[in-house]
Design an enzyme around this catalytic site. Structure first.
Site, PDB file in Angstrom:
ATOM      1  CB  CYS A 293      -0.914   0.000   1.240  1.00 50.34           C
ATOM      2  SG  CYS A 293      -2.190  -1.226   1.213  1.00 50.34           S
TER       3      CYS A 293
ATOM      4  CB  CYS B 137      -4.114  -2.397 -15.592  1.00 48.54           C
ATOM      5  SG  CYS B 137      -3.262  -3.464 -16.649  1.00 48.54           S
TER       6      CYS B 137
END
Ligand code: SAH
Length: 579
Positions: free
Chosen positions: A82, A444
């Site tokens: 993250c 993407c």
């Protein structure tokens, strides 16, 4: 001034880099500071110096950014997963939208006004945590010979012990702790990458969000019989077919399938090809619903498709956002039931099957044979008969299909959803050759998207709609979807005829955006964008093209037209007798 390694510098973070790092300037020198948040003032230590820039490590936040939030995960800085946890979710969405916009301008060479006029607000998640339906935890030996599972520390293969990643489902923790406890109590060994010894390599957990079904697959290093049937306690490679192990796992709510995968290779590939189900079913199921993306909150339409997923199947990891992405693909495709559609890079055919209900015929192309086998299976199980799938290269299959097959109906719509490297040049060429009415590009990677859109636009297509979809909250990744339509050179004449025939306002044909802009510039010395004009046209009730109507969600930060510009545009519209 020249900086040196280990210098400490106070710097204000002004921007976010592509990998989520903070970017600041000190004496004209650009600093990339990992873990610093845009808007922070930080103290950073230089770790690497280059000619005009340097990398630095965050030492202390002197003045926190208004966008800085408390990260939920204690390991977010060590773990590579993250990159954006300390940035507010709203700001994450802004960052991703900007990433798409900047790529289209810088790499695609599109005018900022052009991009803004077609860009719709990014589709965010309702809840940006616990969204992943799949987790693959490595198992290893930590301090004091303790068996641990967790995540690899950024760019390394050392495991940070953590059974509760915030992106995964809550059940992961219970499942992992159950497995760890069993391994510790029964001296089951963990795999050691360096020596290639030890038994348990990874735990794969998948959950069907719609069905609630859970699958656990243990990736083990030894042959099935040896590992599972060596029954004596105390043996290092002892793994249970034994009741104790399974009994515990199946008490977890939703447990549907427990299996092992044999992987004896020294490789980074997680799953081995050989899978044995120990308990329950071989697959779990999940349903992807069709949503109405034109309505606030994107409500379900009552339609949906069910997929059967095995440990090896490819399946999108964020099912909530996948529904929205596919529903947008369906909306952008603009199907009436008569169309021939090609879905290139189709994976297990999810988009193809989503579109099949609204098209005459859908063809899917994918390079991985197993994925096509899954696509056919899923078509059958959902009772879809008008979808056909081919194993092969996107850049070859469609072209070959039409070669010497002139009577075959050409595609009306092509959907592409390539991997990060984008479409192969030959694939773009093949698309331009068959010239479908519409192209829906799912991407993407905004950089390769921008590159490919340039080729398509130079080849006679225009961008109609662009939208980001956040499939990977807390990370820097962003998915985009773009609708392109074939430019008709005689478009203006056609439009005029149609308009007068139908006796519509005829407004659209009266003055182009360029003419309105020029008028406003000449008379008021004001620069207005296509978006401004579109907004005012909509406000005045002039029929607008769909893409302008649906520009932004209400709460999005759509640049509002100032009163001054509004008056100037209205005057122009009057001048051209459009209102
Ligand atoms: N549309 C699918 C999968 C998209 S991922 C979904 O939403 O689930 C991209 C897919 O392209 C992968 O399945 C990959 O195997 C496939 N692929 C990669 N290169 C390809 C090529 N040259 N031709 C066809 N498929 C390819």
């Amino acid at each position: 001034m020249r900086f040196q390694k280990n210098d400490m510098i106070a710097v204000e973070i002004e921007d976010i880099g592509n990998d989520g790092e903070g970017i600041g300037k000190a004496d004209g020198f650009t600093l990339f500071v990992k873990d610093a948040v845009v808007g922070d003032t930080v103290e950073a230590r230089i770790v690497k110096v280059r000619k005009n820039y340097a990398y630095a490590r965050l030492e202390k936040v002197i003045e926190p950014s208004p966008f800085r939030v408390e990260a939920k995960c204690a390991f977010h800085r060590q773990c590579g997963g993250c990159q954006l946890q300390a940035l507010s979710y709203e700001k994450q969405l802004d960052f991703k939208e900007k990433k798409i916009r900047d790529s289209l301008i810088r790499i695609g060479g599109f005018e900022p006004e052009y991009v803004d006029a077609h860009m719709e607000s990014i589709v965010g998640m309702e809840e940006p945590f616990r969204y992943r339906n799949k987790a693959q935890y490595p198992v290893g030996t930590g301090k004091n010979d303790m068996i641990v599972t967790g995540f690899y520390a950024g760019r390394t293969h050392s495991i940070i012990a953590n059974t509760d990643c915030w992106l995964g489902v809550e059940e992961n923790k219970e499942i992992l702790e159950c497995i760890l406890e069993y391994m510790r109590e029964n001296h089951v060994s963990a795999y050691d990458e360096a020596s290639g010894t030890g038994l348990v390599r990874h735990v794969l957990i998948r959950k069907g969000f719609a069905s609630g079904e859970i699958m656990v697959c243990l990736v083990i290093n030894k042959e099935m019989t040896h590992a599972l049937c060596a029954g004596e306690r105390g043996r290092k490679d002892y793994l249970p077919k034994q009741k104790g192990f399974i009994d515990k796992l199946i008490r977890i709510k939703g447990m549907t399938s427990v299996s092992v995968s044999i992987n004896t290779e020294k490789t980074n590939v997680i799953l081995g090809k050989e899978i044995h189900t120990l308990w329950g079913r071989d697959t779990i199921s999940d349903t992807i619903h069709v949503r109405d993306m034109t309505q606030p909150g994107y409500p379900f339409t009552g339609k949906g498709l069910t997929f059967w997923i095995s440990p090896l199947s490819f399946y999108q990891v964020n099912p909530g956002q996948t529904e929205k992405l596919y529903s947008l693909a369906l909306e952008y495709a603009g199907l009436t039931g008569k169309e021939t559609v090609w879905d290139l890079y189709c994976g297990i055919g999810t988009i193809s099957l989503f579109l099949a209900g609204s098209a005459r015929k859908v063809y899917g192309v994918e390079i991985v044979p197993q994925a096509i086998a899954d696509a056919r299976e899923n078509a059958g199980r959902n009772g879809i008969e008008n979808a056909e799938f081919f194993v092969g290269k996107a850049e070859e299959v469609m072209g070959d299909f039409y070669e010497g097959n002139e009577t075959e109906k050409k595609p009306d719509v092509i959907v592409v959803d390539p991997p990060r490297k984008g479409c192969d040049g030959a694939c773009l060429e093949a698309m331009l050759k068959v010239r479908p009415e519409r192209i829906v590009y799912v991407s993407c990677d905004p950089a390769t998207l921008a590159r490919d859109l340039r080729v398509l636009c130079d080849g006679g297509y225009g961008v109609e709609r662009i939208r980001g979809v956040d499939m990977f909250g807390m990370t820097v990744h962003v998915e985009s979807i773009v609708l392109l339509s074939k430019l008709h050179t005689k478009q203006n004449i056609e439009v005029e005829l149609e308009m007068s025939e139908l006796d519509l306002t005829a407004a659209e044909s009266k003055a182009t955006y360029e003419e309105i802009k020029q008028y406003v510039l000449d008379k008021y010395d004001l620069k207005v964008s296509n978006l401004n004009i579109a907004q005012i046209k909509t406000k005045c009730g002039i029929i607008e093209r769909e893409n302008y109507n649906k520009l932004k969600k209400e709460n999005a930060k759509q640049p509002n037209c100032t009163g001054e510009k509004e008056d100037a545009i209205k005057d122009a519209l009057k001048h051209f007798q459009m209102i």
